[in-house]
Design a protein around this motif. Structure first.
Motif, PDB file in Angstrom:
ATOM      1  N   UNK A 103      66.867  44.780  17.317  1.00  0.00           N
ATOM      2  CA  UNK A 103      66.549  43.487  16.348  1.00  0.00           C
ATOM      3  C   UNK A 103      66.517  42.579  17.241  1.00  0.00           C
ATOM      4  N   UNK A 104      65.422  41.346  17.203  1.00  0.00           N
ATOM      5  CA  UNK A 104      65.240  40.346  18.159  1.00  0.00           C
ATOM      6  C   UNK A 104      65.029  39.122  17.347  1.00  0.00           C
ATOM      7  N   UNK A 105      65.793  38.063  17.499  1.00  0.00           N
ATOM      8  CA  UNK A 105      65.551  36.918  17.062  1.00  0.00           C
ATOM      9  C   UNK A 105      65.273  35.702  18.011  1.00  0.00           C
ATOM     10  N   UNK A 132      70.975  46.027  19.640  1.00  0.00           N
ATOM     11  CA  UNK A 132      70.464  47.409  19.970  1.00  0.00           C
ATOM     12  C   UNK A 132      71.362  48.162  19.264  1.00  0.00           C
ATOM     13  N   UNK A 133      71.270  49.060  18.164  1.00  0.00           N
ATOM     14  CA  UNK A 133      71.920  49.703  17.392  1.00  0.00           C
ATOM     15  C   UNK A 133      71.652  51.452  17.702  1.00  0.00           C
ATOM     16  N   UNK A 134      72.767  52.158  18.224  1.00  0.00           N
ATOM     17  CA  UNK A 134      72.480  53.572  18.203  1.00  0.00           C
ATOM     18  C   UNK A 134      73.405  54.594  17.164  1.00  0.00           C
ATOM     19  N   UNK A 139      79.485  57.667  13.484  1.00  0.00           N
ATOM     20  CA  UNK A 139      79.751  56.378  13.745  1.00  0.00           C
ATOM     21  C   UNK A 139      78.480  55.695  14.408  1.00  0.00           C
ATOM     22  N   UNK A 140      78.611  55.119  15.610  1.00  0.00           N
ATOM     23  CA  UNK A 140      77.596  54.266  16.060  1.00  0.00           C
ATOM     24  C   UNK A 140      78.068  53.354  17.318  1.00  0.00           C
ATOM     25  N   UNK A 141      77.140  53.175  18.306  1.00  0.00           N
ATOM     26  CA  UNK A 141      77.511  52.202  19.417  1.00  0.00           C
ATOM     27  C   UNK A 141      76.508  51.149  19.212  1.00  0.00           C
ATOM     28  N   UNK A 142      76.661  49.941  19.979  1.00  0.00           N
ATOM     29  CA  UNK A 142      75.572  48.913  19.925  1.00  0.00           C
ATOM     30  C   UNK A 142      76.040  48.055  20.768  1.00  0.00           C
ATOM     31  N   UNK A 143      74.789  47.307  21.004  1.00  0.00           N
ATOM     32  CA  UNK A 143      75.080  46.147  22.428  1.00  0.00           C
ATOM     33  C   UNK A 143      74.336  45.164  21.747  1.00  0.00           C
TER      34      UNK A 143
END
Length: 204
Positions: A103-105, A132-134, A139-143
């Protein structure tokens, strides 16, 4: 590098609602109020309020676009300075794979200043963010990255923030989840003082 130090207490209340207009479009409204107060002297307390309204439209199974209006205010108890910020941003989200999503804004940010800096009482700058989500099975990781106005994190009475960070979470059981976060932030003055040899900035 430093940020606000010593004993502190903070709290944030958030509300959000989404209304489905059609099968592909929706409206999203949200608001929040937060405090960051320090017990030890030498730090800057911050009260913040945020409100937004956005329109979302799903182009395809993987792509969504949107348009958002956001208002944020920052007040600093004991300090006459205050900021009001308005953002009009475009948004784009894409499901890159079944697990990965971006997602970008971005858009202009209009900031007004209660106490002028020199002869300047307002400024226009850029706002940008990306997430950025994975997703994982448990669970999950994001940056993420964000550039825009912030409260100053206890050091400055408001700042322009550039922040990048990463987080991960894993569900341990039905009741417990573990989360880890790491990030770096650089803060600089909202409006530079004309002729100042060193406008303050800091990283944390």
């Amino acid at each position: 590098f430093r940020s606000g130090t010593g004993t502190r207490y903070s709290n944030t209340a958030v509300v959000q609602a989404t209304y489905q207009l059609t099968r592909r479009s929706s409206l999203t409204a949200s608001g929040s109020y937060g405090i960051l107060h320090y017990v030890d002297p030498g730090n800057t307390d911050t009260d913040s309020a945020f409100a937004s309204l956005g329109y979302n439209y799903q182009l395809s199974r993987k792509d969504t676009i949107g348009l958002f209006y956001e208002f944020t205010s920052y007040h600093f108890p004991g300090n006459p300075q205050a900021y009001g910020s308005q953002i009009v941003s475009a948004a784009y989200s894409r499901k890159i794979t079944g697990r990965l999503a971006l997602s970008v804004y971005g858009g202009p940010q209009f900031t007004s200043v209660r106490v002028p800096v020199g002869t300047t009482s307002s400024t226009v700058s850029a706002y940008a963010s990306a997430v950025l989500n994975y997703s994982l099975e448990k669970g999950g990781i994001s940056g993420y990255f964000v550039h825009g106005l912030s409260g100053g994190s206890g050091v400055l009475a408001g700042s322009i923030l550039d922040q990048v960070g990463f987080s991960g979470n894993r569900r341990l059981s039905r009741l417990w989840t573990a989360t880890a976060n790491i990030g770096y932030a650089h803060n600089s003055t909202v409006i530079n003082s004309a002729g100042a040899a060193d406008n303050p900035s800091y990283g944390s």
